[in-house]
Design a protein around this motif. Sequence first.
Motif, PDB file in Angstrom:
ATOM      1  N   ARG A 168     -34.673  72.721   4.916  1.00  0.00           N
ATOM      2  CA  ARG A 168     -35.219  73.951   4.340  1.00  0.00           C
ATOM      3  C   ARG A 168     -34.141  74.812   3.704  1.00  0.00           C
ATOM      4  O   ARG A 168     -32.996  74.834   4.151  1.00  0.00           O
ATOM      5  CB  ARG A 168     -35.966  74.753   5.414  1.00  0.00           C
ATOM      6  CG  ARG A 168     -37.126  73.981   6.013  1.00  0.00           C
ATOM      7  CD  ARG A 168     -37.901  74.803   7.027  1.00  0.00           C
ATOM      8  NE  ARG A 168     -38.977  74.012   7.618  1.00  0.00           N
ATOM      9  CZ  ARG A 168     -40.175  73.851   7.084  1.00  0.00           C
ATOM     10  NH1 ARG A 168     -40.464  74.442   5.933  1.00  0.00           N
ATOM     11  NH2 ARG A 168     -41.092  73.110   7.684  1.00  0.00           N
ATOM     12  N   GLY A 225     -43.679  69.275   5.456  1.00  0.00           N
ATOM     13  CA  GLY A 225     -42.651  70.023   6.184  1.00  0.00           C
ATOM     14  C   GLY A 225     -42.541  69.642   7.641  1.00  0.00           C
ATOM     15  O   GLY A 225     -42.112  70.435   8.470  1.00  0.00           O
ATOM     16  N   SER A 227     -38.435  77.475   2.540  1.00  0.00           N
ATOM     17  CA  SER A 227     -39.147  76.429   1.799  1.00  0.00           C
ATOM     18  C   SER A 227     -38.423  75.092   1.957  1.00  0.00           C
ATOM     19  O   SER A 227     -37.211  75.031   2.130  1.00  0.00           O
ATOM     20  CB  SER A 227     -39.230  76.802   0.319  1.00  0.00           C
ATOM     21  OG  SER A 227     -37.930  76.887  -0.244  1.00  0.00           O
ATOM     22  N   VAL A 228     -39.189  74.010   1.902  1.00  0.00           N
ATOM     23  CA  VAL A 228     -38.620  72.671   2.003  1.00  0.00           C
ATOM     24  C   VAL A 228     -37.990  72.299   0.668  1.00  0.00           C
ATOM     25  O   VAL A 228     -38.657  72.274  -0.359  1.00  0.00           O
ATOM     26  CB  VAL A 228     -39.694  71.637   2.394  1.00  0.00           C
ATOM     27  CG1 VAL A 228     -39.095  70.241   2.431  1.00  0.00           C
ATOM     28  CG2 VAL A 228     -40.311  71.995   3.737  1.00  0.00           C
TER      29      VAL A 228
END
Length: 444
Positions: free
Chosen positions: A252, A224, A257-258
């Motif tokens: 994201r 990330g 979240s990625v």
Amino acid sequence: MPPLSSRGEHEAMADPDFVQRCLESLLSGPDAVIYVKDLASRFVLVSDATAAKHGMAVADLVGLTDADLFSAEHAEFAIAEERHIMTTGEATAYKEVHETWPDRPDSWAVTTKRPLLDRMGQIVGLVGISQDITGRVLAERSAAAAMDDLRASETRLRTVLDSSPDAITRHDARLRVMFANAAAAALLGVPVTGLIGRRLRGPVSLRTLVDAADDAAQRALRDGRQADLEVAVTHADGTAHRWFQLHVAPLRATDGSVESALVSTRDITEKKAAQEELARQALTDPVTGLANRVLLTERLTRALGRLADGETIAVIFVDLDRFKEVNDVHGHHIGDGVLMEVARRLSEVARRHDTVSRLGGDEFVVLCESLPRGEVALDVARRFVEAVSATFEVEGLSLHLSASVGVVPIYERTGDVPAVLRRADAAMYAAKREGGNRAHLADA
């Protein structure tokens, strides 16, 4: 009172008073736009909400037509529609209608109109029910406008990305390409449609670049974090012939979240070449192309710091005799020609790993490392003297010069570079005092 039986319920519902109460309940509802019209499209019965919508009392609305309430265009259309219903018996259901009111110029309603039949089944008018849907329509318009803006924004973004000279790709969690711009397709030699949905691919010559982009995207998806790196695409002999700069960033989802990684690839070959040229210019003499004082000092410092026991370093200072006369008599362009030829001759005599430099003017210094003993340095210096003594042919002129050379052998580590150069300079002047065209070994 106990509940009515099924039969009792039917009897109660058939009672005219019950029906009247139901009708009154419907007509008095705050939101129920209900009306009954006769064959002439005149209101004969209206709900309270209908009257309120027109800003009138119920009694005042009875007997009017749409021609008394709306614009001529709207009234003409509505009355014609109602006559069609009352003539054919065909109802209209859930029809969206645009309405214009003095205080609400942009209103919408959904209407249902059905023919009204008497006991004999004859059409005697119509019943209409209307529900205001302005809020819904405006919300839909707003959503549609937002979607149009989003599409326009996406179009503009794609135009910008496709106009970018950088190759830009977006990769999903399995490293499949979700987006590729025109520059990426051109760089990899694969149509955009051939890239989407697949792992990044390209010609064999760019395999190093493709692998680096894949690895960088995978790290961004895992960690990330953004990253920048430079990648050299090399020839078979190991020399770099193209340089690329990669910028990788995680993208994201709304929950943080990625979900994908964006890779931007820029060809920096020309930039690298310019940087190398600037570095070369900063470290080389502009006339001869030899190392300059800065590079000589750097290499001499390293050599003096790593001198091992039993090794010898020699600093050989070369100064041309009577060079000023060349410049004064023939001009600096001839003098520059002589300097370039001197540089060539010294480089031929020196070993491949020796550093031949020009300090400025007619002064040259040669750094010789890993010599077996100091006497060898003197032998090298004498060969420099011999090389300079040969006739110079410059632009049709035959010139005869000589050189005074000072030699300083060094056997122990030292960090005092200026002192070493001063000793070499002093040895050179000793050679000049002895008549020039010779080498002089510095005193221990």
